[in-house]
Write a protein that holds these residues in place. Structure first.
Motif, mmCIF file in Angstrom:
data_model
loop_
_atom_site.group_PDB
_atom_site.id
_atom_site.type_symbol
_atom_site.label_atom_id
_atom_site.label_comp_id
_atom_site.label_asym_id
_atom_site.label_seq_id
_atom_site.Cartn_x
_atom_site.Cartn_y
_atom_site.Cartn_z
ATOM 1 N N LEU A 1 0.820 -1.209 0.000
ATOM 2 C CA LEU A 1 0.000 0.000 0.000
ATOM 3 C C LEU A 1 0.854 1.260 0.000
ATOM 4 C CD1 LEU A 1 -2.869 -1.005 2.443
ATOM 5 C CD2 LEU A 1 -3.033 -0.624 -0.022
ATOM 6 N N VAL A 2 1.940 1.240 0.752
ATOM 7 C CA VAL A 2 2.843 2.399 0.791
ATOM 8 C C VAL A 2 3.453 2.624 -0.594
ATOM 9 C CG1 VAL A 2 5.036 3.241 1.724
ATOM 10 C CG2 VAL A 2 3.319 2.257 3.256
ATOM 11 N N VAL A 3 3.907 1.544 -1.217
ATOM 12 C CA VAL A 3 4.490 1.663 -2.555
ATOM 13 C C VAL A 3 3.429 2.120 -3.551
ATOM 14 C CG1 VAL A 3 5.543 0.353 -4.450
ATOM 15 C CG2 VAL A 3 6.319 -0.004 -2.113
ATOM 16 N N PHE A 4 2.198 1.598 -3.408
ATOM 17 C CA PHE A 4 1.111 2.000 -4.303
ATOM 18 C C PHE A 4 0.819 3.488 -4.179
ATOM 19 C CE2 PHE A 4 -3.439 2.909 -4.702
ATOM 20 C CZ PHE A 4 -3.598 2.662 -6.058
ATOM 21 N N LEU A 5 0.744 3.976 -2.952
ATOM 22 C CA LEU A 5 0.465 5.398 -2.765
ATOM 23 C C LEU A 5 1.589 6.264 -3.336
ATOM 24 C CD1 LEU A 5 -1.078 5.363 0.814
ATOM 25 C CD2 LEU A 5 -2.257 5.704 -1.362
ATOM 26 N N ALA A 6 2.819 5.821 -3.167
ATOM 27 C CA ALA A 6 3.946 6.565 -3.729
ATOM 28 C C ALA A 6 3.893 6.562 -5.255
ATOM 29 C CB ALA A 6 5.268 5.972 -3.252
ATOM 30 N N SER A 7 3.558 5.421 -5.837
ATOM 31 C CA SER A 7 3.502 5.345 -7.300
ATOM 32 C C SER A 7 2.328 6.144 -7.844
ATOM 33 C CB SER A 7 3.423 3.895 -7.768
ATOM 34 O OG SER A 7 2.167 3.329 -7.452
ATOM 35 N N ALA A 8 1.209 6.137 -7.125
ATOM 36 C CA ALA A 8 0.050 6.914 -7.573
ATOM 37 C C ALA A 8 0.376 8.406 -7.548
ATOM 38 C CB ALA A 8 -1.158 6.605 -6.695
ATOM 39 N N THR A 9 1.053 8.847 -6.500
ATOM 40 C CA THR A 9 1.449 10.250 -6.407
ATOM 41 C C THR A 9 2.419 10.607 -7.534
ATOM 42 O OG1 THR A 9 1.205 10.157 -4.008
ATOM 43 C CG2 THR A 9 2.471 11.982 -4.889
ATOM 44 N N GLU A 10 3.373 9.721 -7.790
ATOM 45 C CA GLU A 10 4.352 9.948 -8.859
ATOM 46 C C GLU A 10 3.658 9.984 -10.225
ATOM 47 O OE1 GLU A 10 7.757 7.243 -10.944
ATOM 48 O OE2 GLU A 10 7.738 7.290 -8.754
ATOM 49 N N ASP A 11 2.721 9.092 -10.444
ATOM 50 C CA ASP A 11 2.014 9.050 -11.725
ATOM 51 C C ASP A 11 1.162 10.302 -11.938
ATOM 52 O OD1 ASP A 11 3.150 6.628 -12.322
ATOM 53 O OD2 ASP A 11 1.393 5.437 -11.756
ATOM 54 N N VAL A 12 0.547 10.796 -10.867
ATOM 55 C CA VAL A 12 -0.263 12.011 -10.988
ATOM 56 C C VAL A 12 0.623 13.209 -11.305
ATOM 57 C CG1 VAL A 12 -1.684 13.634 -9.677
ATOM 58 C CG2 VAL A 12 -2.156 11.188 -9.552
ATOM 59 N N LYS A 13 1.771 13.288 -10.644
ATOM 60 C CA LYS A 13 2.682 14.417 -10.882
ATOM 61 C C LYS A 13 3.265 14.383 -12.286
ATOM 62 C CE LYS A 13 4.183 15.123 -6.120
ATOM 63 N NZ LYS A 13 5.318 15.009 -5.185
ATOM 64 N N ASN A 14 3.685 13.203 -12.726
ATOM 65 C CA ASN A 14 4.385 13.090 -14.004
ATOM 66 C C ASN A 14 3.457 12.793 -15.171
ATOM 67 O OD1 ASN A 14 6.762 13.480 -12.580
ATOM 68 N ND2 ASN A 14 7.162 11.294 -12.371
ATOM 69 N N GLY A 15 2.281 12.254 -14.891
ATOM 70 C CA GLY A 15 1.383 11.892 -15.975
ATOM 71 C C GLY A 15 2.027 10.921 -16.946
ATOM 72 N N GLY A 16 2.735 9.947 -16.401
ATOM 73 C CA GLY A 16 3.556 9.042 -17.196
ATOM 74 C C GLY A 16 2.772 8.176 -18.165
#
Length: 77
Positions: free
Chosen positions: A24-39
């Motif tokens: 869950l921690v990794v998921f939240l970090a990846s979701a935040t990263e994806d929102v910021k970068n729009g990868g």
């Protein structure tokens, strides 16, 4: 034998919780990263989160098998 299986069951349940929280921690970090970068496509963190959830399912299956084994041994008495 039953005590050993009970200890294994507790260890499997702890492993499930640890992997779930870590995933869950990794998921939240990846979701935040994806929102910021729009990868485009999944990020490395998203792939790691997916792997952690696969480990969770694996440990849950082990815990269920241990419960079945304990119930099987208990019914034989």
């Amino acid at each position: 034998m039953t005590t050993f299986l009970a200890i294994l069951l507790v260890a499997a349940m702890i492993a499930v919780v640890v992997v779930l929280v870590r995933g869950l921690v990794v998921f939240l970090a990846s979701a935040t990263e994806d929102v910021k970068n729009g990868g485009d496509g999944p990020s490395a963190a998203a792939l790691k989160s997916n792997k952690m959830m696969q480990y969770r399912i694996f440990f849950q299956a082990i815990a269920i098998l241990i419960v079945v084994l304990i119930l099987f041994l208990a019914s034989g008495r």
